[in-house]
Design a protein around this motif. Structure first.
Motif, short mmCIF file in Angstrom:
data_model
loop_
_atom_site.label_atom_id
_atom_site.label_comp_id
_atom_site.label_asym_id
_atom_site.label_seq_id
_atom_site.Cartn_x
_atom_site.Cartn_y
_atom_site.Cartn_z
N ARG A 1 2.95 2.08 2.19
CA ARG A 1 3.27 2.55 3.54
C ARG A 1 4.75 2.27 3.76
O ARG A 1 5.26 1.24 3.32
CB ARG A 1 2.39 1.84 4.57
N THR B 1 5.55 16.16 3.28
CA THR B 1 4.21 16.69 3.48
C THR B 1 4.02 18.02 2.75
O THR B 1 2.90 18.36 2.35
CB THR B 1 3.93 16.86 4.99
N GLU C 1 0.82 -1.21 0.00
CA GLU C 1 0.00 0.00 0.00
C GLU C 1 0.85 1.26 0.00
O GLU C 1 0.35 2.36 0.20
CB GLU C 1 -0.94 -0.01 1.20
N ASP D 1 3.31 8.58 -3.21
CA ASP D 1 2.38 8.37 -4.32
C ASP D 1 2.86 7.29 -5.28
O ASP D 1 2.06 6.60 -5.91
CB ASP D 1 2.19 9.68 -5.09
N GLU E 1 -1.39 2.23 11.06
CA GLU E 1 -2.14 3.45 11.37
C GLU E 1 -2.44 3.54 12.87
O GLU E 1 -2.38 4.64 13.45
CB GLU E 1 -3.44 3.49 10.56
N ALA F 1 -4.12 6.86 -5.16
CA ALA F 1 -3.28 8.04 -5.42
C ALA F 1 -3.45 8.51 -6.85
O ALA F 1 -3.73 7.73 -7.74
CB ALA F 1 -1.83 7.73 -5.16
N ARG G 1 0.40 4.04 -5.04
CA ARG G 1 -0.43 3.89 -3.85
C ARG G 1 -1.89 3.79 -4.26
O ARG G 1 -2.36 4.57 -5.09
CB ARG G 1 -0.23 5.10 -2.92
N LEU H 1 2.81 7.20 6.24
CA LEU H 1 1.55 6.61 5.82
C LEU H 1 0.77 7.61 4.96
O LEU H 1 0.53 8.75 5.39
CB LEU H 1 0.72 6.20 7.03
N GLY H 2 0.38 7.18 3.77
CA GLY H 2 -0.38 8.06 2.89
C GLY H 2 0.42 9.20 2.29
O GLY H 2 -0.15 10.15 1.78
#
Length: 235
Positions: free
Chosen positions: A94, A111, A92, A217, A194, A235, A232, A213-214
């Motif tokens: 991660r 970020t 995923e 891409d 998570e 994404a 992802r 996490l998340g």
């Protein structure tokens, strides 16, 4: 069969195809990211125009030597793309990051970016995160109390294993660019990343953890069968 260093080089050079003239880039840290920085330096020397924000002092020094134009997130708060490595990558996308100790800056820069692309050799692909000890950046004050609370919180999240202070040079502990310490948490398997990520954020002495996490891409993974692109889900 290609060696790990050669695979890292392949992945790094493949990521260059995503870089366009005029981009604002985040430059990751670690051995694979260093290869991307080196390859980017060649392109800059040939005329490519970019402005870059490094995620560590080591990356900053490398980029400066190569003549890559640098900025800070205060000067350039919005980035188009960050290219970085990873210690583990699951299906995923991660990640576990922070083996080099730059996880806090790496997460801040990622970020701030429109896209995060991970470059790695195929040995970094895992079914379940956690075989690589999870780095957790902590402040110096109340270290023992923080370690105990991290252990208790981890158990609540279903994670068990040795938590140790990362050693540095001689008898001194490893110190991050921000002047903090690193706990390496050998959980073996993190079945619910998570849940653990949320739990760790509840510990006052924890500055940041190495679960990304998340954020990623795309992963560019080099292996014996060539380059593989992993996206992802969603994404």
């Amino acid at each position: 069969m290609l060696k790990a260093d050669e695979l890292k080089e392949e992945a790094a050079r493949a990521a260059l195809d995503l870089v366009e003239d005029g981009m604002r880039l985040g430059l990751g840290s670690g051995s694979t990211a260093a290869r991307f920085v080196a390859a980017l330096g060649e392109r800059v020397a040939a005329g490519l125009r970019v402005i870059c924000v490094p995620t560590s002092e080591a990356t900053r020094l490398q980029a400066e030597k190569l003549g890559i134009p640098l900025s800070t997130l205060d000067e350039t708060p919005e980035l188009n793309l960050t290219v970085d490595g990873a210690d583990e990558i699951d299906a995923e996308l991660r990640l576990i990051k922070g083996g080099g100790g730059a996880l806090l800056r790496e997460k801040i820069v990622a970020t701030a970016s429109d896209r995060m692309v991970v470059i790695a050799d195929e040995s970094k692909l895992v079914k379940t995160l956690g075989a690589f000890p999870l780095p957790v950046e902590v402040v110096r004050f109340g270290l023992l109390a923080t370690m105990r609370l991290v252990e208790a919180i981890a158990v609540e999240a279903g994670c068990h294993g040795e938590i140790r202070l990362r050693p540095g040079v001689g008898q001194a502990p490893f110190v991050t660019d921000q002047g903090n310490l690193i706990l390496d948490c050998a959980f073996g398997a993190i079945l619910e990343p998570e849940v653990l990520a949320f739990a760790l954020k509840r510990v006052p002495g924890v500055v940041e953890h190495g679960l990304f996490l998340g954020l990623a891409d795309l992963a560019i993974v080099a292996g014996s069968g060539g380059i593989k692109l992993l996206r992802r889900p969603g994404a």
